[in-house]
Motif scaffolding. Sequence first.
Motif, short mmCIF file in Angstrom:
data_model
loop_
_atom_site.label_atom_id
_atom_site.label_comp_id
_atom_site.label_asym_id
_atom_site.label_seq_id
_atom_site.Cartn_x
_atom_site.Cartn_y
_atom_site.Cartn_z
N SER A 1 0.80 -1.23 0.00
CA SER A 1 0.00 0.00 0.00
C SER A 1 0.83 1.28 0.00
O SER A 1 0.30 2.35 -0.29
CB SER A 1 -0.94 0.01 1.21
OG SER A 1 -0.18 0.07 2.42
N THR A 2 2.13 1.19 0.30
CA THR A 2 2.94 2.41 0.41
C THR A 2 3.69 2.75 -0.87
O THR A 2 4.17 3.86 -1.02
CB THR A 2 3.98 2.29 1.54
OG1 THR A 2 4.98 1.35 1.16
CG2 THR A 2 3.33 1.89 2.86
N GLY A 3 3.84 1.77 -1.75
CA GLY A 3 4.62 1.98 -2.97
C GLY A 3 6.12 1.89 -2.78
O GLY A 3 6.87 2.05 -3.74
N HIS A 4 6.57 1.64 -1.56
CA HIS A 4 8.00 1.54 -1.30
C HIS A 4 8.57 0.22 -1.81
O HIS A 4 7.87 -0.79 -1.87
CB HIS A 4 8.28 1.62 0.21
CG HIS A 4 8.17 3.00 0.76
ND1 HIS A 4 6.97 3.54 1.12
CD2 HIS A 4 9.11 3.93 1.01
CE1 HIS A 4 7.17 4.77 1.58
NE2 HIS A 4 8.47 5.02 1.53
N ALA A 5 9.85 0.25 -2.13
CA ALA A 5 10.61 -0.95 -2.44
C ALA A 5 11.49 -1.27 -1.24
O ALA A 5 11.94 -0.37 -0.53
CB ALA A 5 11.50 -0.74 -3.66
N GLU A 6 11.72 -2.57 -0.99
CA GLU A 6 12.74 -2.97 -0.02
C GLU A 6 14.08 -2.69 -0.69
O GLU A 6 14.33 -3.13 -1.82
CB GLU A 6 12.63 -4.45 0.32
CG GLU A 6 11.49 -4.80 1.22
CD GLU A 6 11.61 -6.20 1.81
OE1 GLU A 6 12.71 -6.79 1.81
OE2 GLU A 6 10.57 -6.70 2.27
#
Length: 179
Positions: free
Chosen positions: A51-56
């Motif tokens: 839901s945040t659009g972040h990548a690890e």
Amino acid sequence: MTAPQTIVLAGGCFWCTEAVYVKVRGVTDVESGYSNGTAQRPSYEQVCSGSTGHAEVVKLTYDPQQISTRQILEIFFVVHDPTQLNRQGNDTGTQYRSGIYFTTDEQRQVAEDMIREMSRDHLYDRPIVTEVQPLANYWPAEDYHQDFFEKNPYQGYCVAVAAPKVAKFRKTFAELVKD
């Protein structure tokens, strides 16, 4: 003396990517985190939900007098599959996408040139899907994710996924392994 540089890489699970880069000569700091999403201070659970659009990611600080941006990225393209969209192996979701998040124009140019060269030379059977974008909205991962492989070498995921990536790095880039 050349100032240290920072580049952020998304190559699937950050445990695996971190496990490789802590072994690289010239890399002076490696931090697992989340980047290029929308939420402020996202948690692991939020990032995993997609839901945040972040990548690890891993944030690398390196000494360009000891290792070049190109060498950093050569390792990156060997230890993960840049042709898998929003996944690495069994890890699926946008948080596992392949990405290079640059902090200098030189890093952007090197990344774009390498992707163009690898595509031209048909280095992979499928198109490279690695995104190249400026670093945005980076947040460190929780403490328990930092140095995860080093602290948990016998954990199942580490044995099955991270350890083979470290071994591949050591074999392919023996001259770049820290003593």
